[in-house]
Design an enzyme around this catalytic site. Structure first.
Site: not given
Ligand code: SAH
Length: 248
Positions: A88, A115, A153, A168
Site C-alpha cells: 500500500p 503485517e 492486456r 479502452d
C-alpha cells in the site's frame, strides 16, 4: 512477457489465471506465469516464513531469509526481470504504469502477507513498488493478479484485433464512450440513433464527444494530463456552452 510470482499462497492463483484472456495469453505463449512458494525456501524444520516484529506490536512479519533466497533463485534465472513489490506504500497503479511494466523484460512480483515484509527486502532487491490504491488488502496476491491482468492486456497479440485495448478507458487518457448491444430498445431506453446509422464518421465523432463528456463529468482531473486535438477542444467548448445554457 514472463511473470514470476513469489507468494505464500500459490493456490490462490488457480482460477484467475486459468480462464479467459490470461488463459489465452498463456496458451498462445505470449505470456508465461510461474508461481514460487516462498515457504519452500525456508531452511528450518517447520518451514517458518514469518516471525514476531522487533519492537513488539500485533501480527507477524515475513522473514527476510526465505524471501531473499526465493528472490535470488528466481532473479538468477531471469536476470533482466524487474523485481516488483506489492504494497500500500507503493506508487498507485495506473494504465500508464501498466504500459511501463509491459515494456519490461519480465516481472518478479512479491506478494506480502500478515503485517508486511521485513524492510530489508525492499532495501536489497525491490526495483518498483506498486499499490492498488489507498486501502489495505490482506495480501499481495490479489494485487499481483490485477497487475498481471492489466499488463497482459497490453502485450501485443493477447487481445484479438476486435477487442483491441486501444479504445479502452485510460488508453488515450480518456474514459471510454458508452457501449450498447442488441436490443435497440429496452424498458423504454433506446440506443442512440447514430450508432444504428452505419455512418462511421458520425459514429466516430459521437464516440469522441461522449468520451470527452464522460471524462469531463466523472474524471475532470484526467483532462489536464492529455494532449487534446483541435476537434477535442471544440467539442469540450460546446459541452461547456451546453451546460452553461442549462444552468441559466
Ligand atoms: N502493514 C502494512 C500492510 C500489510 S498488508 C502497511 O501498513 O503498510 C499485507 C500485504 O498485502 C502487503 O505486504 C502487500 O503485499 C499487500 N497489500 C496490502 N494492501 C495493498 C495495496 N493497497 N496494494 C498492493 N498490495 C497491498
Amino acid at each position: 512477457m514472463k511473470f514470476n510470482i513469489l507468494t505464500l499462497f500459490p493456490g490462490m492463483f488457480i482460477g484467475p489465471f486459468d480462464e479467459s484472456i490470461i488463459r489465452r495469453g498463456r496458451d498462445k505463449q505470449l505470456i508465461d506465469i510461474s508461481l514460487h512458494n516462498i515457504r519452500d525456501y525456508s531452511v528450518d524444520r517447520h518451514q517458518t516464513a514469518d516471525d514476531a516484529p522487533y519492537g513488539g506490536g500485533a501480527g507477524m512479519v515475513m522473514k527476510v531469509e526465505p524471501l531473499s533466497a526465493c528472490i535470488e533463485h528466481v532473479k538468477a534465472q531471469h536476470p533482466t526481470s524487474t523485481v516488483v513489490m506489492t504494497s500500500p506504500q507503493g506508487r498507485r497503479f495506473t494504465h500508464k504504469i501498466a504500459d511501463e511494466l509491459a515494456a519490461r523484460d519480465g516481472l518478479i512480483i512479491i506478494c506480502g502477507r500478515y503485517e508486511g515484509i521485513d524492510e530489508r527486502i525492499r532495501d536489497l532487491y525491490v526495483e518498483d513498488d506498486i499499490s492498488l490504491g489507498d486501502y489495505v488488502i490482506s495480501g499481495g496476491e490479489i494485487a499481483a493478479m490485477v497487475i498481471v491482468d492489466a499488463v497482459t492486456r497490453l502485450v501485443p497479440g493477447v487481445l484479438g484485433s476486435d477487442e483491441s485495448a486501444t479504445t479502452d478507458s485510460f488508453c488515450d487518457g480518456l474514459l471510454e464512450y458508452p457501449q450498447y448491444t442488441r436490443p435497440p430498445e429496452f424498458k423504454g431506453l433506446k440506443v442512440p440513433d447514430i450508432l444504428l446509422s452505419g455512418n462511421h464518421e458520425l459514429i466516430r465523432k459521437w464516440r469522441r464527444n461522449e468520451s470527452l463528456r464522460k471524462t469531463r463529468t466523472l474524471r475532470p482531473d484526467l483532462l489536464s494530463d492529455i494532449d487534446l486535438t483541435k476537434e477535442d477542444r471544440k467539442m469540450l467548448a460546446e459541452l461547456e456552452l451546453k451546460d452553461a445554457t442549462v444552468a441559466r
